[in-house]
Design an enzyme around this catalytic site. Structure first.
Site, mmCIF file in Angstrom:
data_model
loop_
_atom_site.group_PDB
_atom_site.id
_atom_site.type_symbol
_atom_site.label_atom_id
_atom_site.label_comp_id
_atom_site.label_asym_id
_atom_site.label_seq_id
_atom_site.Cartn_x
_atom_site.Cartn_y
_atom_site.Cartn_z
ATOM 1 N N ILE A 36 0.821 -1.221 0.000
ATOM 2 C CA ILE A 36 0.000 0.000 0.000
ATOM 3 C C ILE A 36 0.853 1.268 0.000
ATOM 4 C CG2 ILE A 36 -2.017 -1.087 1.068
ATOM 5 C CD1 ILE A 36 -1.171 0.311 3.704
ATOM 6 N N HIS A 105 7.191 -11.960 5.383
ATOM 7 C CA HIS A 105 6.805 -11.529 4.044
ATOM 8 C C HIS A 105 8.036 -11.106 3.260
ATOM 9 C CE1 HIS A 105 6.544 -8.015 6.728
ATOM 10 N NE2 HIS A 105 6.812 -7.244 5.676
ATOM 11 N N HIS A 107 9.406 -8.769 0.269
ATOM 12 C CA HIS A 107 9.152 -7.616 -0.580
ATOM 13 C C HIS A 107 9.791 -7.901 -1.931
ATOM 14 C CE1 HIS A 107 8.077 -4.633 2.657
ATOM 15 N NE2 HIS A 107 8.726 -5.536 3.385
#
Length: 119
Positions: A36, A105, A107
């Site tokens: 986001i 996570h 990137h």
């Protein structure tokens, strides 16, 4: 418990669809969605469906899923057309390294020149 969805985890809620995200790929073990607050033209997060706080704990407990995350990072780069020009895969581990959501996570960053060191 590691591996189990966490009620207070943003990424667990994205995995279950309780929080919307711009999902670009899904597999049996991973979900990939646009960041986001993108730091590059391609900035996608690849998360495992299982909850582990960081890459090291995921790799130790479920190495096949850790491999799936890396495989999907490459697929995301290819899908976004940055595989030939180059892309970066980053795992931040711990608050001191910039990790803000403690669900492992990757990137995937690409589409512009990326300097090293990054920070």
């Amino acid at each position: 418990m590691a591996g189990e969805p966490q009620e207070d985890c943003l990424f667990c809620k994205i995995v279950t669809g309780d929080i919307p995200a711009t999902v670009v790929r899904e597999t049996e073990t991973t979900v990939a969605f646009r960041d986001i607050n993108p730091q590059a033209p391609t900035h996608v997060l690849v998360v495992p469906r299982v909850h582990y706080p960081d890459a090291a704990s995921l790799a130790a407990a479920e190495p096949a899923v850790a491999a799936d995350v890396l495989r999907e990072a490459a697929e995301v780069a290819a899908q976004d057309g940055v595989d030939a020009s180059g892309f970066r895969v980053v795992f931040n581990t711990g608050a001191g390294a910039g990790q803000t959501v403690f669900h492992v996570h990757a990137h995937v960053l690409g589409g512009r020149g990326l300097q090293w060191p990054p920070g």
